[in-house]
Design an enzyme around this catalytic site. Structure first.
Site, mmCIF file in Angstrom:
data_model
loop_
_atom_site.group_PDB
_atom_site.id
_atom_site.type_symbol
_atom_site.label_atom_id
_atom_site.label_comp_id
_atom_site.label_asym_id
_atom_site.label_seq_id
_atom_site.Cartn_x
_atom_site.Cartn_y
_atom_site.Cartn_z
ATOM 1 N N THR A 4 -55.913 -19.345 -38.395
ATOM 2 C CA THR A 4 -55.353 -18.004 -38.227
ATOM 3 C C THR A 4 -54.308 -17.987 -37.116
ATOM 4 O O THR A 4 -53.262 -17.338 -37.236
ATOM 5 C CB THR A 4 -56.468 -16.995 -37.902
ATOM 6 O OG1 THR A 4 -57.416 -16.985 -38.967
ATOM 7 C CG2 THR A 4 -55.908 -15.596 -37.709
ATOM 8 N N HIS A 61 -51.152 -19.311 -38.503
ATOM 9 C CA HIS A 61 -50.466 -18.305 -39.321
ATOM 10 C C HIS A 61 -49.664 -17.349 -38.438
ATOM 11 O O HIS A 61 -48.521 -16.996 -38.753
ATOM 12 C CB HIS A 61 -51.482 -17.495 -40.138
ATOM 13 C CG HIS A 61 -52.225 -18.286 -41.163
ATOM 14 N ND1 HIS A 61 -51.646 -19.324 -41.860
ATOM 15 C CD2 HIS A 61 -53.504 -18.187 -41.619
ATOM 16 C CE1 HIS A 61 -52.541 -19.830 -42.694
ATOM 17 N NE2 HIS A 61 -53.675 -19.171 -42.559
ATOM 18 N N ILE A 104 -66.799 -15.666 -49.304
ATOM 19 C CA ILE A 104 -67.392 -15.813 -47.976
ATOM 20 C C ILE A 104 -66.418 -15.282 -46.922
ATOM 21 O O ILE A 104 -65.264 -15.711 -46.869
ATOM 22 C CB ILE A 104 -67.719 -17.285 -47.663
ATOM 23 C CG1 ILE A 104 -68.616 -17.891 -48.756
ATOM 24 C CG2 ILE A 104 -68.368 -17.405 -46.287
ATOM 25 C CD1 ILE A 104 -69.996 -17.294 -48.852
#
Length: 347
Positions: free
Chosen positions: A44, A47, A291
């Site tokens: 993350t 990103h 998930i």
């Protein structure tokens, strides 16, 4: 606590981030101030750093990055009772409301009003971070700091692996980024019969083998479906765990999954994934699970027990690089190139 601290901040709506001096966070009555001892880079964070489409739509600069960490409590709010100064802690990164239907039915990990550390609030790529008392997790001081700093992604792996039975099963792990890698020693330790690691990057395939994969497969050069079928007596993999979000890999997984099998998907595809529902889902009688995060706080207790039982030692090869926080760019470059396992930063 007054003063300035060093932090990695996403200051602008463009690629990159900056090392800045900013004020140490001020805590409220129900919050805890933590001095960060180690923090690890997540996909993350990458990103956000490269400023992809997801980041553009979600992140509101300026924002201190990072959410995986371990640190020492240095200040507590006046209402805090379960945490004390000096505790070695980490934190659940999903800040939830506790009031929505999901929270009230045991599904706080998919709270309708979730805020995420380092995404919606200032994060852990800093010398200090503040978090709500309810999110603080008190650590075992006998576990190495590097391992404690990766409990959040480890929780993702634990949630994915144990969302169904794996004992004695043949399991395909799609994508051997850090979380996919963590799944391998989990599977080995809990008795999976065969572990197929599917990963295009040479570096990560080698690491997957070192961690205990019984067969590593390069999907760019090898026929994944044929290999898995041939090594499972033609039945296919009992369990398929996707950590890649790659549409082609997910479709392939539905081809080699065994009848009655389970596919759990943690990876996030950038685009829609067309699948043959009739033949590969309905007629096979499989279960597909999405998930998200960690079950709060069931997963954290499972992680704690696993680390205490020896998993901490199994995970050490995953941490391949460490840098001072001010050299975070080196870690980002390694992550982007896929030439690392887990990268840990020290403020």
């Amino acid at each position: 606590m007054d003063g300035l601290m060093t932090a990695v901040v996403k200051q602008y709506h463009k690629e990159g981030a900056d090392i800045v001096k900013k004020e140490i966070p001020k805590i409220g009555p129900d919050e805890v101030l933590i001095k960060v001892k180690a923090t690890s880079i997540c996909g993350t964070d990458v990103h956000i750093y490269v400023w992809n489409e997801w980041a553009k739509s979600r992140i509101k600069p300026p924002k201190t990055m990072g959410h995986e960490f371990v640190g020492e409590v240095v200040e507590i709010g006046e209402n805090v009772t379960s945490v004390k100064v000096g505790d070695l802690v980490s934190a659940e990164t999903h800040i939830v409301c506790g009031k929505c239907r999901a929270c009230r039915t045991g599904n706080a990990h998919i709270c309708e009003n979730t805020l995420i550390l380092g995404v919606d609030t200032d994060g852990a790529f800093a010398e200090y971070i503040k978090v709500p008392e309810s999110n603080v997790w008190i650590n075992d001081k006998n576990i190495p700091l590097e391992i404690l700093s990766i409990q959040e992604p480890l929780g993702n792996a634990v949630h994915t692996v144990f969302s169904g039975d794996v004992v004695g099963k043949s399991v395909a792990v799609i994508g051997c980024g850090p979380i996919g890698m963590m799944a391998i020693p989990l599977l080995k330790r809990t008795g999976a019969a065969a572990i197929f690691a599917i990963e295009p990057a040479d570096y990560r395939r080698e690491l997957a083998h070192k961690l205990g994969a019984t067969r590593v497969i390069n999907p760019l050069r090898e026929d994944v479906v044929s290999i898995i079928k041939s090594e499972t007596e033609g039945y296919g993999a009992d369990v398929v765990l996707d950590f890649s979000g790659n549409p082609t890999a997910i479709r392939q997984g539905l081809e080699y999954i065994a009848k009655g099998g389970r596919m759990s998907i943690l990876g996030l595809p950038d685009n829609e994934v067309p699948i043959d529902i009739t033949n590969n889902v309905v007629f096979k009688g499989i279960t597909i699970q999405g998930i998200t995060g960690r079950r709060m706080y069931d997963t954290w207790y499972t992680v704690k027990g696993l680390l205490k039982s020896g998993l901490a030692e199994d995970l050490k090869p995953i941490i391949t690089h460490t840098f001072p926080l001010t050299e975070y760019q080196k870690g980002m470059e390694l992550m982007i190139k896929g030439q690392c396992g887990k990268v840990v930063l020290y403020p």
